[in-house]
Structure formats: C-alpha cells, structure tokens
Design an enzyme around this catalytic site. Structure first.
Site, PDB file in Angstrom:
ATOM      1  N   SER A 234       0.848  -1.184   0.000  1.00 42.56           N
ATOM      2  CA  SER A 234       0.000   0.000   0.000  1.00 42.56           C
ATOM      3  C   SER A 234       0.886   1.237   0.000  1.00 42.56           C
ATOM      4  CB  SER A 234      -0.917   0.055   1.236  1.00 42.56           C
ATOM      5  OG  SER A 234      -1.911  -0.943   1.201  1.00 42.56           O
ATOM      6  N   SER A 272      -2.982  -3.829  -3.474  1.00 39.07           N
ATOM      7  CA  SER A 272      -2.311  -2.672  -2.885  1.00 39.07           C
ATOM      8  C   SER A 272      -3.319  -1.555  -2.647  1.00 39.07           C
ATOM      9  CB  SER A 272      -1.196  -2.182  -3.818  1.00 39.07           C
ATOM     10  OG  SER A 272      -0.460  -1.148  -3.225  1.00 39.07           O
ATOM     11  N   GLU A 274      -4.001   2.217  -2.291  1.00 41.06           N
ATOM     12  CA  GLU A 274      -3.485   3.563  -2.548  1.00 41.06           C
ATOM     13  C   GLU A 274      -4.554   4.574  -2.147  1.00 41.06           C
ATOM     14  OE1 GLU A 274      -0.610   1.127  -4.602  1.00 41.06           O
ATOM     15  OE2 GLU A 274      -2.788   1.063  -4.620  1.00 41.06           O
TER      16      GLU A 274
END
Length: 369
Positions: A234, A272, A274
């Site tokens: 992340s 991930s 974001e």
C-alpha cells in the site's frame, strides 16, 4: 529533508520549500513514535493540519481512493462534508482500532462538547500492512503510542524507516516515511506551498526506475529471494497546501498523486491500497458558525495545473526520499532487508559492471558516498 538535489525529470519548476517537507505549509506539524522490540518493528506517525482547535476550525479537505484494498477510516465523511476535523494518524493495519480510540479520546479531551451538546467526531486513521517485516499479530500499538506521537509533533521530522514507516517495504527494498514540498508561484504577489507525506509499502523491484534508469532490474536479480509473489502492499499519501482550494479542487489534487506514484514504477496492484488525503489550511470551516453564510477566496481552476505539477513532483520525490533515508533492518524472521543505498552498494561489490549505473542513480538522488 526530502532529496538534497533537484530531480532531473521534476514535473514542477523544481523550487522546493525551505525544509522540503510537508511542514513547509505553515501550521502543519508531524510527530512520530518508532517501536523496535524483538520481532516487532512498527510505529505511529501523526500529522496536525494546523495548530488551533481542528474540531472547531476544520480544514477543507478531500480524499481519493486510487485502489481500495485498505482499512483506512474517515473517508466517507471527508467526501460528504469536505472537511477534516482531527489530526491524521498513520500506523499498521492492526493498529487502526487502537488509533481510532486514542484519537477520539484526544479530541474529547480538547472538546468537552463532542457527543454531548454537539455532534460526534470523525477520526482519520490510515494504515499499511507491515507484517512482512514486523510481527503484526502482536498488535503492539497502544493508545499511549498514538498520544505520544501527537505530543511529539514538530516542524522537522525524520524520514525513512521511522514512525509508522518502520516496518514498511517499497519496491522490495526498505521503505517508510518520505516527504517533500514545492512552492507554486502564481504571479508576482501570490506564492503558495504544496507539501506531501507518504508511507510507502508497495511495488516490485523489477519495475523500479530512477529518472528513467532501470536500476531495479539488476537489483531484483541480486535479491531474488526477497521478491514477493503478489502485490499486497500500500501507499498512503497526505497532501497539504496553504492555497485557497475547496474540497472539489483538493480532490483533483489528490488524483494527481497517482502520477507521482507511477513515475518510479508503481502500477497500482490488485492487493495494494493507494489512499490519498488532501487538505488546505486556508478558509477554515467553523464548527460553531455565527452566520449562515461564508465569504471565502477560492483559486480559479484556470491555473490549477501549477498545483497538479507540484503534487506529482513532490509525491515522486517523497517516495524516493522514503527509500533513500530508510536504513536496512533485520525483519521478524531474522532476514536483513536492505535499504536502497545498501542494496546499490552491494550490487557494485558483486557485479562491478553496474558501477556506472549505480553512481548515476545515487548522484541523481543526492546520495554522497
């Protein structure tokens, strides 16, 4: 801090703030607590948007979810009301609940009216999973750690493997906390500041580039044992500015963080998270308003590209800075996880043919050997 040199491919005009940190935006402060205990390598990073009572004087704000694989708290109300009314706390995934409680108590102490004669409060907490390096199952973060980070806020702060970034990995190398800022000159009488802070925990080393130099590929071959199979990291990005931008415009700024993330090789993987937060210290929103109408200054969109460029440039640099300043660390399983500088030096020692490439990269990052 940030990097000591101007990036060759800087998207902005390259003018940095005096400290090259998010705290170059007047009133913003950052505090950090780093925890290293046995197999636990974690921490807390706290960001204060201004030095007044932020519940009573909220900052115009927006959030943007680039990829939503994450457990951040407070996004819904930010997007609905366009304000942030607490400090922003960064920590690891399993520390989110503790951080919510601590931040809520912090706000209750400052504002006895919360939950009594007025509304409740919207705590802002964001996370990355540091379980690759740290024993996240220990759930080591305490309310006292969060309070200590809030108390430790200053205008200067460390970058790298510190605070909430202690256990983070970026492009399969040591990541952590990075920051940078840009001055935006609109005309002869108006200059504003845009600052960014990132917590980096994403990316594959194969994809890592510095100013177009594919340094990640030889590093990845050398460190093949440390390569992860899936993108499960992340990156949390916090943007601050003193420009009079409303929540709609701040969301537009937040979207441009994607450009900064991509420039070193990020591609926004499936697993991930974001998440971007953006706020302005101009045009504070009074919780207890005396009038039904507000009169505010607002920057015109005609020249907002200047701010878009500043965001992309400062985020790009902040990511690289998080890696340059991150020292190597021994993880929870006893493995040495290399920082960028140590990995680059190791590559030269083992494969001298890459000496010229490594020298170019480190020079462009301002690393003095």
């Amino acid at each position: 801090m940030g990097l000591s040199v101007k990036l060759i491919n800087d998207l902005s005009d390259g003018t940095k703030g005096p400290n090259n940190l998010i705290t170059d935006v007047a009133g913003v402060k950052v505090g950090q607590i780093t925890i290293d205990e046995g197999d636990v390598h974690t921490g807390v990073t706290a960001i204060l948007p201004h030095q007044g009572n932020i519940f009573r004087e909220k900052v115009p704000a927006a959030s943007y979810v680039i990829n939503g694989f994450g457990k951040s708290v407070g996004l819904v109300q930010i997007d609905e009301l366009g304000t942030i009314e607490t400090p922003i706390i960064l920590t690891n995934t399993f520390g989110v609940g503790t951080a919510i409680n601590a931040l809520t108590k912090h706000m209750l102490d400052q504002n006895p009216e919360i939950g009594d004669t007025t509304s409740t409060v919207n705590p802002i907490v964001a996370e990355c999973n540091d379980g690759d390096v740290s024993n996240i199952r220990a759930m080591r973060i305490t309310e006292a750690d969060v309070m200590a980070a809030l108390k430790a806020t200053e205008t200067t702060f460390e970058e790298g493997a510190v605070g909430s970034g202690r256990g983070m990995m970026c492009y399969d190398l040591k990541g952590g906390i990075g920051s940078s800022s840009r001055l935006v000159k609109v005309d002869d009488t108006h200059t504003y500041t845009v600052g960014s802070l990132v917590m980096t925990n994403y990316g594959f080393l194969d994809d890592f580039i510095v100013n177009g130099i594919p340094i990640g590929k030889p590093l990845a071959k050398m460190l093949a044992a440390d390569k992860k199979k899936e993108e499960k990291g992340s990156i949390i990005t916090v943007l601050a500015t003193d420009a009079p931008l409303n929540s709609r415009q701040l969301k537009r700024l937040a979207k441009r963080a994607t450009v900064g993330i991509n420039r070193s090789g990020g591609y926004i993987g499936n697993g991930s998270g974001e998440i971007v937060y953006a706020f302005s210290t101009a045009n504070l929103v009074n919780h207890f308003a005396d009038d039904d109408f507000d009169t505010i200054d607002r920057f015109n969109d005609n020249h907002i590209d200047l701010f878009f460029r500043a965001v992309a440039a400062s985020v790009d640099e902040a990511i690289l800075s998080s890696m340059v300043h991150a020292k190597s660390v021994v993880d929870r399983k006893g493995r040495l996880r290399l920082g960028l500088v140590d990995a680059a030096n190791k590559l030269v020692q083992e494969q001298p043919d890459y000496a010229e490439m490594v020298e170019r990269v480190l020079t462009q990052l301002g690393v003095v050997q």
